[in-house]
Design an enzyme around this catalytic site. Structure first.
Site, PDB file in Angstrom:
ATOM      1  CG  HIS A   1      -2.076   0.890   1.140  1.00  0.00           C
ATOM      2  ND1 HIS A   1      -1.971   2.262   1.189  1.00  0.00           N
ATOM      3  CD2 HIS A   1      -3.392   0.627   0.977  1.00  0.00           C
ATOM      4  CE1 HIS A   1      -3.189   2.791   1.069  1.00  0.00           C
ATOM      5  NE2 HIS A   1      -4.062   1.811   0.942  1.00  0.00           N
TER       6      HIS A   1
ATOM      7  CB  ALA B   1       7.137   9.812  11.902  1.00  0.00           C
TER       8      ALA B   1
ATOM      9  CG  HIS C   1       9.470  12.688  12.101  1.00  0.00           C
ATOM     10  ND1 HIS C   1      10.052  11.446  12.217  1.00  0.00           N
ATOM     11  CD2 HIS C   1       9.405  13.182  13.359  1.00  0.00           C
ATOM     12  CE1 HIS C   1      10.326  11.207  13.494  1.00  0.00           C
ATOM     13  NE2 HIS C   1       9.942  12.269  14.205  1.00  0.00           N
TER      14      HIS C   1
END
Lengths: 301, 301
Positions: A82, A171, A168
């Protein structure tokens, strides 16, 4: 609970059961949010959590989610089918009951600003929260994915709504936005001919000239010897289930194919079903307040 | 709230607003019961209260209702169009969610015994709680009304299930029983010909050869220039709305008359509507747990 908002955050971890459990229990411990479901897909390497609560509860649950997920998910090592751009990839906020879309937009801005300031993660507001037209579309924001975001953000058009102008390091970035409830709705046809399901899917979906709030494709159901028109209903209030059902039935009849059944996958707001009952029973002056169980929700404990 | 039981006690006071308000506020003050509605009819001189709660909450609410109603309602002075035998005339207990009919039968016995012992009122268990066949039918129990009950109770077949063998001097007797939810459902026809509504009502009601759980009559809607098949659905699980609707539509077509609309009067359990949606959308594998709002009720606060 007078106000009910749903949030279905998607996180980029679907293989490490221990990490997923730790993140889920952090969310469960947050006051005022109720975690209804946690669904991991290992080939996508992605997990969808379903939270319900009022604005304060959802806010607390999402902040707990980020606090637990950011240190545990490192996108530099993430592989999965995904597409993804963030450890917490996308955070939809959905008005269910007693909350307006505007309430959810306000909540998305509030949560977005807080995440940016606590974690230094760039936040993009999407769908009904979007601050510019190209940002309405999640796929448009996600283009380039985690690996391409450093480059993408050099373009001033991709300056985030909150947070730093670089992703980030582990993240990435996140999309937060208010949207209508999504209903996964499939209609099964009594034929093995996939071309018929594909033709009907094209006819009913928005881009093919069909209903504005319908995304659809044809799918084979090999084990049943049938085919399926697999549908995402993106706004059941404006494009209701029964209208799509009747349209598919009429199109299928043109090929001499019967509609064998339909299915709602996962959760649906009650209103999507009462709208169908209202239509077919030709109900006059019906109000959701006439449903006993809804009265219980309204008046609180 | 995991368990939801509904009670719709009928009291023999519908004119003195002060008495009704005092009784309603006594019920409201009981812990665990929620008073959803109070509806008085002055020509019937009768008020229907709607309470929701779990078994303990309903029990507390009903005991509060009797404590407030018995000293305030004197049947020796009561006049009204509706037949009645008690100050609190009838107390139905209806399983809505997470409670079985057996739970409601047990609650009716518990509440009945308590009322008899606290107030000295004879209690008859009716419908699913009945201890003999003639007592299933409320009309059969009520025959003779308040004025005739002293005489009626001399017959050993009318010995009450709980309490003394003579009526309470001012509060008479009361029927308490578990029953299925009742849905008041009307179907409006595009004609002024009352005979057609009456003929269709006869065809669909149980005593005329129709559906087992349907009571129906034809009614004129003078202001709309239409007629109505006015229906009481006494068990929507076994005789669902959509089946009755389709039957009325087909019967009306035979006279060239269209079904203009239908209406649900007052409250309905959610399931009555989702059953209609399931039927018309041909939903496969659908469960009430897929309704978001129902999940909230299930898991409690």
């Amino acid at each position: 609970m007078r106000t009910v908002i749903e949030s279905v955050p998607n996180i980029s971890e679907g293989r490490d059961a221990e990490s997923v459990a730790a993140i889920a229990s952090a969310v469960r411990a947050a006051p005022g949010a109720r975690l209804l479901g946690v669904s991991s897909d290992s080939s996508h390497n992605r997990t969808v959590l379903t939270l319900l609560g009022d604005a304060d509860g959802i806010r607390a649950g999402l902040l707990a989610l980020f606090a637990a997920a950011v240190p545990r998910i490192d996108l530099t090592r993430h592989r999965g089918e995904h597409p993804r751009m963030g450890a917490v990839d996308v955070v939809p906020l959905v008005p269910i009951r007693g909350a307006t879309m505007e309430d959810c937009v306000a909540l998305s801005r509030d949560v977005g600003a807080e995440i940016a300031s606590r974690h230094g993660i760039p936040v993009y507001l999407y769908e009904d929260s979007a601050t510019s037209e190209p940002r309405r579309n999640l796929a448009e924001i996600r283009k380039g994915e985690f690996e391409g975001f450093g480059e993408k953000m050099k373009d001033p058009r991709w300056k985030p709504d909150f947070g730093p102008e670089v992703p980030h390091p582990t993240a990435g970035v996140v999309a937060v936005g208010a949207r209508q409830p999504l209903i996964a709705y499939n209609i099964n046809l009594g034929t093995r001919d996939l071309a018929i399901a594909e033709t009907i899917a094209k006819a009913i979906r928005s881009i093919g000239g069909g209903f504005r709030y319908v995304k659809a494709m044809g799918v084979e159901l090999a084990d049943r010897g049938q085919v399926q028109v697999s549908i995402n209903m993106t706004n059941f209030k404006k494009t209701p289930l029964h209208r799509v059902f009747e349209c598919v039935k009429s199109e299928a009849e043109r090929y001499g194919v019967p509609v064998v059944g339909s299915e709602i996958v996962g959760l649906t707001p009650a209103e999507a079903l009462t709208m169908a009952a209202e239509h077919y029973l030709r109900l006059e002056k019906f109000s959701g307040d006439q449903v006993l169980e809804m009265r219980l929700l309204e008046e609180g404990e």
